[in-house]
Design an enzyme around this catalytic site. Sequence first.
Site, short mmCIF file in Angstrom:
data_model
loop_
_atom_site.label_atom_id
_atom_site.label_comp_id
_atom_site.label_asym_id
_atom_site.label_seq_id
_atom_site.Cartn_x
_atom_site.Cartn_y
_atom_site.Cartn_z
N ASN A 10 0.88 -1.17 0.00
CA ASN A 10 0.00 0.00 0.00
C ASN A 10 0.91 1.22 0.00
OD1 ASN A 10 -1.82 2.04 0.49
ND2 ASN A 10 -2.32 1.39 2.58
N LYS A 12 0.21 4.24 -0.30
CA LYS A 12 -0.40 5.45 0.29
C LYS A 12 -0.11 6.66 -0.63
CE LYS A 12 -0.23 3.32 4.80
NZ LYS A 12 -0.14 3.49 6.25
N HIS A 97 -9.54 1.33 4.58
CA HIS A 97 -8.32 1.60 5.35
C HIS A 97 -8.64 2.65 6.42
CE1 HIS A 97 -4.25 2.69 6.45
NE2 HIS A 97 -3.84 1.58 5.87
N GLU A 99 -7.08 5.08 7.49
CA GLU A 99 -6.78 6.47 7.12
C GLU A 99 -7.94 7.08 6.33
OE1 GLU A 99 -2.98 5.75 5.29
OE2 GLU A 99 -2.16 5.18 7.24
N GLU A 169 -5.96 -4.48 10.44
CA GLU A 169 -4.94 -3.49 10.73
C GLU A 169 -5.29 -2.75 12.01
OE1 GLU A 169 -2.76 -2.40 6.72
OE2 GLU A 169 -4.06 -0.82 7.44
N GLY A 175 1.78 2.82 10.92
CA GLY A 175 2.75 3.91 10.79
C GLY A 175 3.34 4.34 12.11
N SER A 215 2.62 -1.81 10.22
CA SER A 215 4.06 -1.89 10.48
C SER A 215 4.63 -3.29 10.30
CB SER A 215 4.39 -1.34 11.87
OG SER A 215 3.93 0.00 11.98
C1 3PY Z 1 0.85 -0.01 7.49
O1 3PY Z 1 1.68 -0.89 7.22
O2 3PY Z 1 1.06 0.77 8.41
C2 3PY Z 1 -0.39 0.11 6.72
O3 3PY Z 1 -1.23 0.91 7.03
C3 3PY Z 1 -0.59 -0.75 5.55
O4 3PY Z 1 -1.79 -0.51 4.92
#
Ligand code: 3PY
Length: 252
Positions: A10, A12, A97, A99, A169, A175, A215
């Site tokens: 991803n 982003k 997601h 975000e 997630e 992040g 992460s």
């Molecule tokens: C991350 O790895 O922090 C993600 O949000 C992957 O989508």
Amino acid sequence: QMRKKIVAGNWKMNETLQEGIALAKEINDSLKAEKPNCDVVICTPFIHLASVAQVLDAEGVALGAENCADKEKGAYTGEVSAAMVKSTGAQYVILGHSERRQYYGETAEILKEKVQLALANGLKVIFCCGETLEEREAEKQNEVVKAELEGSVFHLSAEEWKNIVLAYEPIWAIGTGKTATSDQAQEMLAYIRSIVAEKYGKEAAEDTTILYGGSCNASNAAELFSKSDIDGGLIGGASLKAADFKAIIDAW
Ligand code: 3PY
């Protein structure tokens, strides 16, 4: 196990068009040099899709978007429809997601529309769910995740469900450099598989690919992937460096 193992990147909101093409080429070349033991999906911003589609020709690698509109077409300035995404050569779209939920106000209802349009246009959906730190500390993670699935994807037919990949997630691990332990991730993915089984039956649940995201990187991927319900990863930052992304793929 019949279900697919997937490592999905991803990107982003990163990479200019030129940088993105170069990154995709580098990943593609490394996958051609050594065939991966899992499916690989590269999810990019909209502007990269058509160009990256021209670059990806390694076996087992697919392209995805990070979002699509909740409307079919028309006067929605700045939006990109599921049909447009599909027409670039993309096969997947990430929806839900955190975000998007947090910063762009995407509700369960909006996501339900997006999921429906993505599937109707022949895209596979990587549907994300996960709880905040506060919710985990209150031990509400299971009910939060269940509500997210019930709100946006559990209305789908058994046939439609075959095109759904789930990604757990935990928001506190996105992040932040904080990863859920492999046991925490396994516990949640087993729970998710159990509620999929309640809804779609045991066989469909066994066939559902469920990813861990948050992460996930080259140093923790092998430990996460060793767990029985973890079918791969949705990779943020570490998908922006070809060598790191390849190392995660090689963790299978
Ligand atoms: C991350 O790895 O922090 C993600 O949000 C992957 O989508």
